[in-house]
Structure formats: structure tokens, C-alpha cells
Scaffold this motif. Structure first.
Motif, PDB file in Angstrom:
ATOM      1  N   GLY A 127      29.384 -19.239  -2.345  1.00  0.00           N
ATOM      2  CA  GLY A 127      30.066 -20.277  -2.581  1.00  0.00           C
ATOM      3  C   GLY A 127      29.514 -21.696  -2.260  1.00  0.00           C
ATOM      4  O   GLY A 127      29.593 -22.483  -3.188  1.00  0.00           O
ATOM      5  N   ARG A 181      41.191 -14.369  -8.661  1.00  0.00           N
ATOM      6  CA  ARG A 181      40.815 -15.017  -7.299  1.00  0.00           C
ATOM      7  C   ARG A 181      40.069 -14.053  -6.327  1.00  0.00           C
ATOM      8  O   ARG A 181      39.327 -14.613  -5.487  1.00  0.00           O
ATOM      9  CB  ARG A 181      42.079 -15.559  -6.723  1.00  0.00           C
ATOM     10  N   LEU A 184      36.374 -15.039  -6.186  1.00  0.00           N
ATOM     11  CA  LEU A 184      35.993 -16.753  -6.261  1.00  0.00           C
ATOM     12  C   LEU A 184      35.897 -17.224  -4.837  1.00  0.00           C
ATOM     13  O   LEU A 184      36.122 -16.523  -3.759  1.00  0.00           O
ATOM     14  CB  LEU A 184      37.216 -17.417  -6.864  1.00  0.00           C
ATOM     15  N   ALA A 196      42.626 -21.151  -9.808  1.00  0.00           N
ATOM     16  CA  ALA A 196      41.797 -20.259 -10.493  1.00  0.00           C
ATOM     17  C   ALA A 196      42.870 -20.170 -12.085  1.00  0.00           C
ATOM     18  O   ALA A 196      44.040 -20.122 -11.982  1.00  0.00           O
ATOM     19  CB  ALA A 196      41.753 -18.981 -10.094  1.00  0.00           C
ATOM     20  N   ARG A 262      38.275 -18.595 -14.357  1.00  0.00           N
ATOM     21  CA  ARG A 262      37.509 -19.978 -14.179  1.00  0.00           C
ATOM     22  C   ARG A 262      38.230 -20.831 -13.228  1.00  0.00           C
ATOM     23  O   ARG A 262      39.393 -20.676 -13.131  1.00  0.00           O
ATOM     24  CB  ARG A 262      37.909 -20.583 -15.364  1.00  0.00           C
ATOM     25  N   VAL A 263      37.326 -21.675 -12.495  1.00  0.00           N
ATOM     26  CA  VAL A 263      37.698 -22.497 -11.341  1.00  0.00           C
ATOM     27  C   VAL A 263      37.014 -23.871 -11.469  1.00  0.00           C
ATOM     28  O   VAL A 263      35.706 -23.588 -12.054  1.00  0.00           O
ATOM     29  CB  VAL A 263      37.550 -22.021 -10.029  1.00  0.00           C
TER      30      VAL A 263
END
Length: 266
Positions: A127, A181, A184, A196, A262-263
Motif C-alpha cells: 500500500g 475493498r 485495497l 472503492a 478502483r480507488v
């Protein structure tokens, strides 16, 4: 990369995570590409054209991104997979590295995409690394090719294949329930990620019974099986395909979807 949902975090399963190299040629030959509409949606809010394909494997998603005309750099940890990527896409800059140690400068890409790979990353480490290489307002997106188990014979195939060949995340129903999520970043270090978004897009792959068995044989859960168990699992799948009217004779289109999570980096 790939596939099965392990009982603990994927990065704690080195046998699964590193199982693809010996099957790199088969992976390149049999795995599907990604729906262009899915990649386009993943990138639509990116602030620029610089895209990192992270955990790029043999370049299935890389090729889709090249076709969209963006500036792609590919990063892949497995040397055999990287060799196949470089062979098939010699014009693409392809580097050995991982999500936990990305060999790129700070803020050097506008989007990070991962094709069937995001679930392998150790997000406690990856991350902050992803946040580091992303430009402000950059996009992180995972893409997964999943079987459309709303189609009756695909639902039957998932049952015939069992958890090794077709895991919970490999079907649309399972992917939609499990992925949101789940893979992520919880924390991007100094950066943060927004909410998200999840979408899916129609896709398909022309297959025969033989080539579909060959495709499923490249799944991580199958690759790490003892030979006798692997052969038995694949034989069960072949027997199912040979009796189903949709798959018993010649070529057919395998009903698939490309799902996207997607984020945005804030």
C-alpha cells in the motif's frame, strides 16, 4: 497472476504465489486478455497517461493497455513470467520487481493496475509503495477475469472443478461478494485512498474443451497439487465438458466478465 482464495493471506502462501513460473508458456498461451472497456473504466479518472502494470505476469493486461495507447511500464517478480512478457511485448519497458518493492521513482505513474494479481500483494507493505509511485489523484485498480456463473453450465463447471481449479473469487458471484475493498490498501503511509468503486464488463474467450482444461491447469491451486490429484481434478473437469451440450463439440465462447475494483489516491 491468479486465482484461488487461500485460507490465510496470499502473500503468506509462497508456493501459490510463485507457482506460475514453471507454467509461464502455458499461461501465456491459454490465459485470456482483459476487456478493453474494463481497462478504459479503470483509467478514466487517472490524471495522466503513465500506467504501471503491477504483477504483470506474461503481459495479458499489458497488451490490453498498449492497445489503448497509454504509456505502460510492467513490473513482475517471476523471472520466467517476465521472460514471456518481454518476448511477446518487446517494445514495453518491463522490470523485475514486486508490489512490495516497486523499482520506480516517487510519483512516476498516474495509475497502477493489477490483472488477477492484487489479491497476492501484502498490502501492509505494498500500500505505501503503491502510494509512493502514484502521482497525486492517481488511480489504483485491480482487474479480475471471472467466469459468469449466472450461465447454468458455468455454475456446473464451478462445482465440477472444485476449489482448486475454480475458487470463490473466480466466478462472478464470488468475486462480487468477496472482492469489494478486501484487497485495497488500508493505509498508504503519508497518502490516503478514497472510497472503492466496483464495476464489471462483459468479456469472453473462444475455447474448446481441451483448451479450457489447459487454461484451468494454469491455476495456482492446480499447479501446486501432487500430480495424481491434479490429473484427477482435470479429468473431472474434462468429463463434465464432454457431456455438456454447450461444450462437447468444437469451439465455444467461454462466458466471462472482467471485474474492476478502483480507488483513487488522495
Amino acid at each position: 497472476m491468479d486465482d484461488r482464495t487461500p485460507s490465510v493471506a496470499p502473500h503468506q502462501h509462497p508456493d501459490l504465489r510463485l507457482s506460475f513460473g514453471p507454467a509461464a508458456f502455458a499461461y501465456a498461451a491459454h490465459r485470456p486478455d482483459y476487456a478493453r472497456a474494463a481497462a478504459r473504466w479503470a483509467l478514466e479518472s487517472a490524471p495522466g497517461p503513465r500506467v504501471l502494470d503491477l504483477g504483470a505476469g506474461t503481459g495479458k493486461l499489458t497488451a490490453t493497455l498498449v492497445a489503448l495507447g497509454v504509456e505502460v511500464v510492467a513490473v513482475e517478480p517471476d523471472p520466467a513470467m517476465l521472460t514471456e512478457l518481454r518476448r511477446s511485448l518487446p517494445a514495453v519497458r518491463a522490470l523485475q520487481g514486486s508490489a512490495e518493492a516497486i523499482p520506480l521513482p516517487d510519483a512516476s505513474v498516474d495509475a497502477v493496475l493489477a490483472g488477477n494479481a492484487l489479491h497476492w500483494f501484502d498490502m501492509a507493505v505494498a500500500g505505501p509503495e503503491i502510494a509512493r509511485v502514484l502521482a497525486p489523484n492517481g488511480v489504483l485498480a485491480g482487474l479480475w477475469n471471472v467466469l459468469d456463473d449466472r450461465v447454468e453450465w458455468i455454475a456446473g463447471l464451478a462445482r465440477a472443478g472444485g476449489g482448486a481449479a475454480i475458487g470463490p473469487r473466480d466466478t462472478f458471484t464470488g468475486w462480487r461478494a468477496e472482492t469489494a475493498r478486501a484487497h485495497l490498501p488500508k493505509d498508504g503511509g503519508a497518502a490516503r485512498f478514497g472510497s472503492a468503486e466496483q464495476r464489471h464488463f462483459p468479456h469472453g474467450q473462444l475455447r474448446t474443451a481441451d483448451s479450457l482444461v489447459a487454461t484451468l491447469a494454469t491455476r495456482a491451486g492446480i499447479l501446486v497439487m501432487p500430480e495424481r490429484e491434479r490429473n484427477a481434478a482435470l479429468s473431472g473437469i474434462r468429463a463434465y465438458l464432454e457431456k455438456e451440450p454447450e461444450t462437447a463439440r468444437g469451439e465455444f465462447t467461454l462466458p466471462m466478465l472482467t471485474g474492476v475494483l478502483r480507488v483513487r489516491r488522495l
